[in-house]
Design a protein around this motif. Structure first.
Motif, PDB file in Angstrom:
ATOM      1  N   ALA B  34      27.824 -10.457 -11.164  1.00 31.30           N
ATOM      2  CA  ALA B  34      26.589  -9.653 -11.712  1.00 31.30           C
ATOM      3  C   ALA B  34      26.670  -9.558 -13.177  1.00 31.30           C
ATOM      4  O   ALA B  34      27.813  -9.037 -13.487  1.00 31.30           O
ATOM      5  N   MET B  35      25.689  -9.760 -13.960  1.00 34.65           N
ATOM      6  CA  MET B  35      25.729  -9.596 -15.320  1.00 34.65           C
ATOM      7  C   MET B  35      24.606  -8.325 -15.814  1.00 34.65           C
ATOM      8  O   MET B  35      24.778  -8.084 -17.064  1.00 34.65           O
ATOM      9  N   CYS B  36      23.870  -7.955 -15.001  1.00 38.53           N
ATOM     10  CA  CYS B  36      23.030  -7.035 -15.364  1.00 38.53           C
ATOM     11  C   CYS B  36      23.188  -5.711 -14.479  1.00 38.53           C
ATOM     12  O   CYS B  36      22.895  -4.605 -14.970  1.00 38.53           O
ATOM     13  N   TYR B  37      23.523  -5.777 -13.212  1.00 37.36           N
ATOM     14  CA  TYR B  37      23.651  -4.693 -12.347  1.00 37.36           C
ATOM     15  C   TYR B  37      24.923  -3.991 -12.558  1.00 37.36           C
ATOM     16  O   TYR B  37      25.984  -4.399 -12.928  1.00 37.36           O
ATOM     17  N   GLY B  45      20.055  -3.908 -12.598  1.00 41.23           N
ATOM     18  CA  GLY B  45      20.142  -5.055 -11.891  1.00 41.23           C
ATOM     19  C   GLY B  45      18.513  -5.823 -11.618  1.00 41.23           C
ATOM     20  O   GLY B  45      17.786  -5.267 -12.326  1.00 41.23           O
ATOM     21  N   GLY B  46      18.445  -6.904 -11.280  1.00 44.88           N
ATOM     22  CA  GLY B  46      17.012  -7.729 -11.113  1.00 44.88           C
ATOM     23  C   GLY B  46      17.022  -8.353 -12.299  1.00 44.88           C
ATOM     24  O   GLY B  46      15.776  -8.869 -12.325  1.00 44.88           O
ATOM     25  N   LYS B  47      17.746  -8.610 -13.437  1.00 40.29           N
ATOM     26  CA  LYS B  47      17.136  -9.169 -14.487  1.00 40.29           C
ATOM     27  C   LYS B  47      17.958 -10.658 -14.808  1.00 40.29           C
ATOM     28  O   LYS B  47      17.423 -11.344 -15.181  1.00 40.29           O
ATOM     29  N   CYS B  48      19.219 -10.756 -14.250  1.00 39.73           N
ATOM     30  CA  CYS B  48      19.873 -11.926 -14.934  1.00 39.73           C
ATOM     31  C   CYS B  48      19.786 -13.065 -13.838  1.00 39.73           C
ATOM     32  O   CYS B  48      20.178 -14.305 -14.216  1.00 39.73           O
ATOM     33  N   ARG B  49      19.797 -12.772 -12.562  1.00 38.91           N
ATOM     34  CA  ARG B  49      19.922 -13.508 -11.701  1.00 38.91           C
ATOM     35  C   ARG B  49      20.939 -14.299 -11.081  1.00 38.91           C
ATOM     36  O   ARG B  49      20.736 -15.307 -10.455  1.00 38.91           O
ATOM     37  N   CYS B  51      23.374 -13.114  -9.412  1.00 42.59           N
ATOM     38  CA  CYS B  51      23.967 -12.623  -8.231  1.00 42.59           C
ATOM     39  C   CYS B  51      23.088 -13.365  -6.993  1.00 42.59           C
ATOM     40  O   CYS B  51      23.114 -12.801  -6.048  1.00 42.59           O
ATOM     41  N   ALA B  71      17.994 -11.981  -5.207  1.00 42.08           N
ATOM     42  CA  ALA B  71      19.042 -11.330  -6.001  1.00 42.08           C
ATOM     43  C   ALA B  71      19.706 -10.243  -5.215  1.00 42.08           C
ATOM     44  O   ALA B  71      19.028  -9.134  -4.566  1.00 42.08           O
ATOM     45  N   CYS B  73      21.682  -8.018  -5.981  1.00 47.67           N
ATOM     46  CA  CYS B  73      21.963  -6.541  -6.318  1.00 47.67           C
ATOM     47  C   CYS B  73      20.830  -5.906  -6.043  1.00 47.67           C
ATOM     48  O   CYS B  73      20.778  -4.504  -6.235  1.00 47.67           O
TER      49      CYS B  73
END
Ligand code: SF4
Ligand code: SF4
Ligand code: SF4
Ligand code: SF4
Ligand code: FES
Lengths: 192, 313
Positions: B34-37, B45-49, B51, B71, B73
Motif C-alpha cells: 500500500a502506497m497511499c492507504y 487510500g484509493g490513489k496509488c493502485r 494494492c 483496490a 484498500c
C-alpha cells in the motif's frame, strides 16, 4: 570404518624400515638435483627483476582507486555510501555534505562527499566498490599503491583519490556493456 | 463476523473491514503493498493502485467474479468472498505496470535521496519493476520550494498519495500545504513559499512513502544503513514521547516515530521530540529496535548499547 577416498590417487603410508641405500640419502639428493638441473635450469624464467623490468598490466588490473570527474570537471561521487556498504574490508569512510549555491561547477549532485577516505592497508582490491557505484565515480586503475614508512599515510583522502582536472585517468576500458547501453538513454537527466 | 478467502487462506473479520485489512490480519506475503492507504488516517487510500487484487467470487450470495481488479484498500470484504493476490498472475502483472507508472516521472535519485533504504517505492521497484525504463521522454521537473527549517520537500519524488495532506488535515489545526494543479502537472506545494510549522507537522515525513518529504535536521548526515535504531522514550507534555533514535556512535542523527510491521507509525510524535532532542541525555534508551532481516538496515551490528545506558545514568 575406512575413510572413503575422494580420489584414486591416495597412497597408504607405510612405516617400513629404510634400507642402507635409502639411508645414505645421496642417491635421492642426486635425483632431486638432476630434476632441478635438467628440468628447470634452462627454462625461461617466470620472475622479472623488478623494478628494472616491469610487467605489462592488464587494462582491467585492480590497482589503486581514482575518483572520477565528469566531462565538465565536476566530482561524480554523490556520497551514496554504496561502496562503503559493499566493501568487504570496510576500508571506505565517507562523510556527505550538501552542495551550496554557487558550487554547481564543483559537484555534480546536490550531495557530495566532503570526506572520502580509503584505507589502503585494509583494501583487498576486490573491485566491489567499482562494481556497485551507481554514479560511475570510483574506478580501480592500473597504478599501484606505493609503499610507505608510516601507517597513517596509507589512508588516502580526496587529495590523492580525486583525479586532477587537467590530467584525467582513462577508465574507458573498464566500463561494462550495460553501463554503456544505459548511458544512451537520454530520458534521465544525467545522461544528457 | 464474515469469512473470506485470500490466496486460499481463510480469515474471519468483522463486517466493514477492507480486503487489505483482512489480508493484514493474515500477515506475511499475502498482504498487498500500500502506497497511499494509511490505517491511522481517515479518507486515505484509493490513489496509488498498487494494492490491486482480483476478486474471483464477490460473495457467498453472488458467486460472480468482479469484472476488474479492485483496490483492496477501499473495497469491503464480503462473506464468502474469494480474493487472489500473489496467486494471480494477472494481479502481479498489473502491479508491475502500476510500479512502472509510478516510476514514469520519478527521478533516478536514490543515491542522493535520504529515504533510500527505507523507501516503499524502492522496495516495490526492486521486486516488480524491470531494470530498464521504456520511456525516452524527459521526466517532469518541478521548481523546488523551501517549506521551512525542519522539512525538506522534493516535489520530483512525490507520488501524489495525499497521505501528508490527510495528516496535516487531521493532526494539525492548520493545513498550509496541498496539491496544486491537475494530472501530469500535479504537485505538492504550499502555494506561496510558506513554511509548514505546527507542533505535529513533522509527522508528514513519516507518512510519506517516498523521499519527497525528509527531515531537514538530519539531511545527508548519514545513509540509513550506517545508523542504528534504538527504541527510546522521554517525558513529553505534547505526545507520548516514545520514539526511535537513529544513532551513529553516540550521536543521535534522526528521531522518528516507531513503525509497525505494515510500515505505518504506531503513533504520531511531536516536533519537539523529532527535531529538537538530538542528545543522548535527552532520552531514556530502552534497547535496540528489531529490524527485519531482509532490510538493508539490519546490516548494522548492535554494539555498545550497554555503554550508552551507563552514560545516561
Ligand atoms: S577494492 Fe574492495 S576492499 Fe578495496 S575499497 Fe574497494 S570494495 Fe573495499
Ligand atoms: S564512489 Fe560511487 S558508490 Fe561510493 S559513495 Fe561515491 S557515488 Fe556512491
Ligand atoms: S523516493 Fe525512494 S525511489 Fe525515489 S529516489 Fe528516493 S529512495 Fe529512490
Ligand atoms: S509528499 Fe509524500 S506523502 Fe505527500 S503526497 Fe507526495 S508522496 Fe505522498
Ligand atoms: S493503497 Fe490502495 S490504492 Fe493506494
Amino acid at each position: 570404518m575406512a575413510m572413503q577416498t575422494l580420489t584414486n590417487r591416495s597412497k597408504v603410508v607405510s612405516n617400513k624400515k629404510m634400507t642402507l641405500w635409502e639411508k645414505i640419502y645421496l642417491p635421492a639428493i642426486v635425483k632431486g638435483l638432476s630434476i632441478t638441473f635438467f628440468g628447470h635450469f634452462f627454462k625461461r624464467k617466470v620472475t622479472f627483476s623488478y623494478p628494472d623490468k616491469q610487467r605489462e598490466f592488464s587494462p582491467v588490473y585492480r590497482g589503486r582507486h581514482v575518483l572520477k570527474r565528469d566531462d565538465q570537471g565536476r566530482e561524480r561521487c554523490t556520497a551514496c555510501g554504496l561502496c562503503a556498504l559493499a566493501c568487504p574490508a570496510e576500508a571506505i569512510t565517507i562523510v556527505a555534505a550538501e552542495r551550496k549555491p554557487g558550487e554547481e561547477n564543483l559537484y555534480r549532485e546536490e550531495k557530495y562527499a566532503a570526506t572520502y577516505e580509503i584505507n589502503m592497508l585494509r583494501c583487498i582490491f576486490c573491485g566491489l566498490c567499482e562494481e556497485v557505484c551507481p554514479k560511475e565515480a570510483i574506478f580501480l586503475t592500473d597504478q599501484i599503491v606505493h609503499s610507505e614508512y608510516e601507517r597513517p599515510t596509507f589512508i588516502y583522502g580526496k587529495d590523492k583519490l580525486v583525479e586532477s582536472v587537467d590530467n584525467p585517468v582513462d577508465v574507458s576500458k573498464r566500463q561494462t556493456k550495460s553501463v554503456l547501453e544505459f548511458k544512451k538513454n537520454t530520458g534521465f537527466a544525467h545522461n544528457r | 463476523m464474515i469469512k473470506l478467502t485470500i490466496d486460499n487462506i481463510e480469515v474471519e473479520v468483522e463486517e466493514g473491514t477492507t480486503i487489505l485489512n483482512a489480508a493484514r490480519k493474515i500477515g506475511g506475503k499475502v498482504v498487498p503493498p500500500a502506497m497511499c492507504y494509511y490505517s491511522k488516517l481517515d479518507c486515505s487510500g484509493g490513489k496509488c493502485r498498487v494494492c490491486l487484487v482480483k476478486v474471483a467470487q464477490s460473495s457467498a450470495k453472488d458467486p460472480r467474479p468482479m469484472p476488474k481488479l479492485v483496490a483492496s484498500c477501499s473495497t469491503m470484504a464480503q462473506d464468502g468472498m474469494v480474493v487472489q493476490n500473489i496467486t494471480s498472475p494477472e494481479v502481479l502483472e498489473a502491479r508491475k505496470a502500476i510500479v512502472e507508472f509510478l516510476l514514469l516521472n520519478h527521478p533516478l535519485d536514490c543515491p542522493v535521496c535520504d529515504q533510500a533504504g527505507e523507501c516503499d517505492l524502492q522496495d516495490l521497484a526492486y521486486s516488480f519493476g524491470s531494470e530498464n525504463t521504456r520511456s525516452r521522454e524527459e521526466r517532469s521537473v518541478h521548481k523546488q520550494e523551501d517549506i521551512g527549517p525542519y522539512i525538506q520537500l522534493n516535489k520530483n519524488r512525490c507520488i501524489l498519495c495525499y497521505r501528508c495532506i490527510n495528516t496535516a488535515n487531521q493532526l494539525t489545526d492548520q493545513r498550509v500545504h496541498g496539491m496544486l494543479f491537475r494530472g501530469d502537472h500535479a504537485e505538492i506545494s504550499t502555494y506561496i513559499e510558506k513554511s509548514v510549522e505546527n507542533d505535529f507537522s513533522g509527522n508528514i515525513i513519516d507518512v510519506c512513502p517516498v523521499g519527497a518529504l525528509t527531515d531537514k535536521t538530519s539531511r545527508f548526515k548519514s545513509r540509513v544503513w550506517f545508523t542504528k535504531p534504538y527504541d527510546a522514550h522521554r517525558e513529553c507534555p505534547k505526545c507520548n514521547g516514545k520514539v526511535v533514535l537513529w544513532m551513529k556512535g553516540n550521536e543521535v542523527l534522526r528521531v522518528t516515530a516507531p513503525k509497525d510491521k505494515n510500515g505505518e507509525v504506531e503513533h504520531f510524535i511531536c516536533n519537539e521530540c523529532r527535531f529538537e532532542k538530538k542528545e543522548v541525555s535527552d532520552w531514556k534508551i530502552d534497547g535496540p529496535r528489531t529490524i527485519e532481516r531482509t532490510s538493508v538496515i539490519s546490516l548494522n551490528h548492535y554494539t555498545n548499547i550497554d555503554k550508552l545506558n551507563k552514560e545516561e545514568k
